[in-house]
Motif scaffolding. Structure first.
Motif, PDB file in Angstrom:
ATOM      1  N   GLY A  33       1.599   1.779  -9.686  1.00  0.00           N
ATOM      2  CA  GLY A  33       1.851   1.213  -8.621  1.00  0.00           C
ATOM      3  C   GLY A  33       1.440  -0.210  -8.446  1.00  0.00           C
ATOM      4  O   GLY A  33       2.141  -0.655  -6.980  1.00  0.00           O
ATOM      5  N   GLY A  78       1.498   2.982  -3.152  1.00  0.00           N
ATOM      6  CA  GLY A  78       0.671   4.618  -3.456  1.00  0.00           C
ATOM      7  C   GLY A  78       1.642   5.586  -3.873  1.00  0.00           C
ATOM      8  O   GLY A  78       1.156   6.348  -5.005  1.00  0.00           O
ATOM      9  N   TRP A  79       3.092   5.186  -3.506  1.00  0.00           N
ATOM     10  CA  TRP A  79       3.962   6.815  -3.542  1.00  0.00           C
ATOM     11  C   TRP A  79       4.410   6.687  -5.154  1.00  0.00           C
ATOM     12  O   TRP A  79       4.241   7.478  -6.086  1.00  0.00           O
ATOM     13  N   TYR A  89       1.214   7.811  -7.158  1.00  0.00           N
ATOM     14  CA  TYR A  89       1.622   9.207  -6.682  1.00  0.00           C
ATOM     15  C   TYR A  89       2.657   9.811  -7.754  1.00  0.00           C
ATOM     16  O   TYR A  89       2.654  10.860  -8.749  1.00  0.00           O
ATOM     17  N   ARG A 105       1.544  10.278 -10.912  1.00  0.00           N
ATOM     18  CA  ARG A 105       0.335  10.562 -11.311  1.00  0.00           C
ATOM     19  C   ARG A 105       0.172  11.091 -12.746  1.00  0.00           C
ATOM     20  O   ARG A 105      -1.276  11.607 -13.082  1.00  0.00           O
ATOM     21  N   LEU A 150       0.891  -0.777   0.208  1.00  0.00           N
ATOM     22  CA  LEU A 150       0.324   0.201   0.606  1.00  0.00           C
ATOM     23  C   LEU A 150       0.737   1.159   0.240  1.00  0.00           C
ATOM     24  O   LEU A 150       0.841   2.324  -1.209  1.00  0.00           O
TER      25      LEU A 150
END
Length: 131
Positions: free
Chosen positions: A43, A25-26, A29, A32, A21
């Protein structure tokens, strides 16, 4: 309550999930600004890699720490684990088409290297206390 927290802290599954996670998640991001599904793919790739790297780092450090002399056992296992992790991350993100590879792997690599150093130090310290 303390026993439950201790069990959770040592749970491999929890470590895998947190790595997936947090680092997944990094990577999402970091990528993105690219059209979907690229942030999602980046991700998922990084999340899976981070979870598997926890296992890889532990096994690698355990293996090397038992086979190296005292001086080399202090610095070589985390260095070798870090270099292998970096190579794995670069290759798999390249294959996955991640646009910002350096940005994507920077934080996971720092976190995994810190983990490798701390884990190796704990083994080294224990082996020096119990020769």
């Amino acid at each position: 309550m303390t026993a439950v927290l201790r069990r959770l802290a040592s749970s491999a599954l929890l470590h895998f999930l947190l790595a997936f996670l947090a680092m997944g998640g990094w990577a999402f991001y970091a990528n993105r600004k690219y059209p979907m599904p690229q942030p999602l793919v980046s991700g998922l790739v990084q999340g899976m890699l981070s979870a598997l790297l926890i296992l890889f780092l532990k096994v690698t450090i355990d293996f090397l720490a038992r086979r190296l002399t005292a001086a080399a056992a202090f610095w070589a296992p985390p260095l070798i684990a870090c270099l292998a992790s970096a190579a794995i991350l670069v290759v798999l993100h390249t294959l996955g088409g991640t646009p910002k590879i350096a940005k994507t792997i920077a934080i996971p690599l720092v976190v995994s290297t810190s983990y490798a150093m701390a884990y190796n130090y704990s083994i080294y310290r224990r082996s020096r206390a119990n020769p």
